[in-house]
Scaffold this active site. Structure first.
Site, PDB file in Angstrom:
ATOM      1  N   ASP A  94       0.807  -1.226   0.000  1.00  0.00           N
ATOM      2  CA  ASP A  94       0.000   0.000   0.000  1.00  0.00           C
ATOM      3  C   ASP A  94       0.836   1.270   0.000  1.00  0.00           C
ATOM      4  O   ASP A  94       0.388   2.319   0.458  1.00  0.00           O
ATOM      5  CB  ASP A  94      -0.915   0.004   1.228  1.00  0.00           C
ATOM      6  CG  ASP A  94      -0.140  -0.272   2.524  1.00  0.00           C
ATOM      7  OD1 ASP A  94       1.075   0.031   2.571  1.00  0.00           O
ATOM      8  OD2 ASP A  94      -0.740  -0.803   3.465  1.00  0.00           O
ATOM      9  N   GLU A 116      -0.250  -8.954  -1.713  1.00  0.00           N
ATOM     10  CA  GLU A 116      -0.834  -8.478  -0.462  1.00  0.00           C
ATOM     11  C   GLU A 116      -2.052  -7.601  -0.743  1.00  0.00           C
ATOM     12  O   GLU A 116      -2.224  -6.513  -0.206  1.00  0.00           O
ATOM     13  CB  GLU A 116       0.196  -7.724   0.392  1.00  0.00           C
ATOM     14  CG  GLU A 116      -0.230  -7.567   1.855  1.00  0.00           C
ATOM     15  CD  GLU A 116       0.787  -6.818   2.689  1.00  0.00           C
ATOM     16  OE1 GLU A 116       1.624  -7.484   3.320  1.00  0.00           O
ATOM     17  OE2 GLU A 116       0.745  -5.573   2.697  1.00  0.00           O
ATOM     18  N   GLU A 130      -2.215   5.061   3.426  1.00  0.00           N
ATOM     19  CA  GLU A 130      -2.141   3.676   2.945  1.00  0.00           C
ATOM     20  C   GLU A 130      -3.499   3.090   2.573  1.00  0.00           C
ATOM     21  O   GLU A 130      -3.619   2.345   1.593  1.00  0.00           O
ATOM     22  CB  GLU A 130      -1.453   2.787   3.995  1.00  0.00           C
ATOM     23  CG  GLU A 130       0.040   3.028   4.134  1.00  0.00           C
ATOM     24  CD  GLU A 130       0.400   4.191   5.042  1.00  0.00           C
ATOM     25  OE1 GLU A 130       1.607   4.465   5.210  1.00  0.00           O
ATOM     26  OE2 GLU A 130      -0.533   4.829   5.586  1.00  0.00           O
ATOM     27  N   HIS A 209       6.304   4.386  13.846  1.00  0.00           N
ATOM     28  CA  HIS A 209       6.573   5.262  12.714  1.00  0.00           C
ATOM     29  C   HIS A 209       5.311   5.814  12.067  1.00  0.00           C
ATOM     30  O   HIS A 209       5.391   6.695  11.232  1.00  0.00           O
ATOM     31  CB  HIS A 209       7.363   4.510  11.637  1.00  0.00           C
ATOM     32  CG  HIS A 209       6.556   3.497  10.898  1.00  0.00           C
ATOM     33  ND1 HIS A 209       6.256   2.257  11.415  1.00  0.00           N
ATOM     34  CD2 HIS A 209       5.948   3.546   9.683  1.00  0.00           C
ATOM     35  CE1 HIS A 209       5.522   1.586  10.558  1.00  0.00           C
ATOM     36  NE2 HIS A 209       5.315   2.338   9.502  1.00  0.00           N
ATOM     37  N   ARG A 211       2.361   7.734  10.643  1.00  0.00           N
ATOM     38  CA  ARG A 211       2.126   9.176  10.529  1.00  0.00           C
ATOM     39  C   ARG A 211       0.978   9.611  11.432  1.00  0.00           C
ATOM     40  O   ARG A 211       1.039  10.662  12.071  1.00  0.00           O
ATOM     41  CB  ARG A 211       1.826   9.512   9.058  1.00  0.00           C
ATOM     42  CG  ARG A 211       1.737  10.998   8.760  1.00  0.00           C
ATOM     43  CD  ARG A 211       1.528  11.252   7.275  1.00  0.00           C
ATOM     44  NE  ARG A 211       2.755  11.084   6.500  1.00  0.00           N
ATOM     45  CZ  ARG A 211       3.006  10.052   5.709  1.00  0.00           C
ATOM     46  NH1 ARG A 211       2.121   9.063   5.607  1.00  0.00           N
ATOM     47  NH2 ARG A 211       4.128   9.983   5.026  1.00  0.00           N
ATOM     48  N   HIS A 241      13.099   5.561  14.092  1.00  0.00           N
ATOM     49  CA  HIS A 241      12.774   5.904  12.714  1.00  0.00           C
ATOM     50  C   HIS A 241      13.435   7.220  12.330  1.00  0.00           C
ATOM     51  O   HIS A 241      13.690   8.087  13.172  1.00  0.00           O
ATOM     52  CB  HIS A 241      11.252   6.007  12.545  1.00  0.00           C
ATOM     53  CG  HIS A 241      10.776   5.916  11.139  1.00  0.00           C
ATOM     54  ND1 HIS A 241      10.648   7.013  10.329  1.00  0.00           N
ATOM     55  CD2 HIS A 241      10.415   4.847  10.384  1.00  0.00           C
ATOM     56  CE1 HIS A 241      10.209   6.639   9.143  1.00  0.00           C
ATOM     57  NE2 HIS A 241      10.062   5.324   9.146  1.00  0.00           N
TER      58      HIS A 241
END
Length: 375
Positions: A94, A116, A130, A209, A211, A241
């Protein structure tokens, strides 16, 4: 058969590494487009999986906005497709790279295979962007490879014909088994800081990580990790990260904390080594949710929802969001006693043959769809 594989992040290399190997073993002519979304995080991975990049993206990470990055990637993949005659373009997951490459494939009438496929949260803004990318890729895809029954059902509900869906498991399991066998039992970590982790304490691996978690949610998780480190019987290993906002908060809350080891982004063999020795994982990563069950690990997922509900249903994962008390309680429960609390159950995301099944289907698929044929 000539195939273009497109990726740009560390997880994509890991999950498409086994597919690239299987394609090469099947005699396909393989080209690889690398957008370079995760340049630093990809260190050593391409060599680890024996992948040769034939087309490098240019000036993509320099673009500030998500839409700008997407536009540049789409344009660059389109040029590659125009200059060559491909039977398939393969994307995974994604990411922006996957969505841009799938869009370019569709516009260029090159069949898209989506590894996936079918993951959904139902919330277009979680995870962002995503979830949007997944749905966009689904519209451009000719052949969908969902990892689980649930992912397959999502595609069926969205109107994808059953003949275009092949449930195969997740290639991350293939990659993990390959890596575990490659590093062996007497592995010495690449990173000296990983090798120096104390072995007389219970290892808690943490990753963060996302967002949408940056800010208050992530700070709650960091506070919980600091409290757990103060217990004295545990050591927290946290690969930091590269996102500057993430790094700033990590250093503020954990920079001077005892029993906390802040690590550089992990090379994949070191990550596999830590999974093999962890008591539990505190993570907002989608990939770790798929990887942990291969090691029998029970993990705490610091998100409000997951597009991988199978990990929760199988008992390997628990959604705790950014709830300080739930994280502290959960980790303490999973580190109680003198032995790791591993589950003796199969990984719901597959048995390690997903890549072979994907390639077998692609290599033998005869396209009769006028809307999806090689350029």
């Amino acid at each position: 058969m000539r195939i273009l594989v497109a990726f740009g992040t560390r997880p994509e290399i890991i999950k498409l590494g086994p597919v690239c190997k299987a394609l090469q073993n099947a005699g396909a002519e393989l080209d690889v487009f690398w957008s370079g979304q995760h340049i630093e995080l990809a260190a050593g991975l391409l060599d680890f999986f024996g992948i040769t990049v034939t087309h490098n993206g240019t000036n993509i990470v320099d673009e500030q906005g998500l839409a700008g990055k997407f536009g540049r990637m789409t344009e660059q993949v389109e040029k590659i497709l125009r200059a060559n005659s491909y039977d398939w373009i393969i994307v995974q997951g994604d990411t922006a790279t996957a969505a841009a490459a799938a869009t370019a494939g569709f516009m260029g009438r090159v069949p898209v295979a989506h590894v996936e496929a079918g993951l959904r949260t139902g919330d277009l803004y979680s995870p962002f962007p995503e979830e949007f990318n997944r749905r966009l890729i689904g519209q451009a895809t000719t052949l969908h490879f969902p990892p689980t029954h649930e992912a397959r059902s999502n595609l069926i509900r969205e109107g994808v014909p059953a003949k275009d869906i092949v449930m195969v498991g997740n290639t991350v399991v293939d990659a993990l088994l390959y890596a575990r066998a490659k590093i062996g039992t007497n592995y010495t970590p690449i990173d000296a800081d990983v090798a120096a982790l104390p072995t007389d304490k219970k290892l808690v691996l943490a990753t963060m990580h996302r967002r949408e978690n940056i800010g208050s949610p992530m700070r709650n998780v960091l506070r919980a990790l600091r409290t757990l480190a103060n217990d004295g019987d545990k050591v927290i290993a946290l690969p930091v990260h590269l996102n500057p906002e993430v790094r700033a908060d990590v250093m503020k809350y954990l920079g001077d904390a005892p029993n906390v080891h802040l690590l550089a982004p992990l090379q994949y063999p070191d990550f596999v080594y830590l999974l093999d020795h962890a008591w539990t994982v505190v993570t907002d990563s989608g990939g770790v949710q798929e990887e942990a069950p291969t090691f029998g690990l029970q993990i705490l997922i610091t998100r409000e929802s997951t597009e991988r509900p199978e990990v929760v249903k199988a008992g390997f994962g628990k959604l705790v969001g950014s709830n300080y008390d739930a994280i502290v309680k959960g980790v303490r429960q999973l580190t109680a006693g003198d032995e790791r609390q591993l589950l003796d159950a199969p990984n719901p995301f597959g048995r390690g043959d997903a890549a072979e099944r994907i390639v077998a289907r692609i290599m033998h698929r005869k396209l009769h769809n006028n809307h999806a044929h090689a350029a």
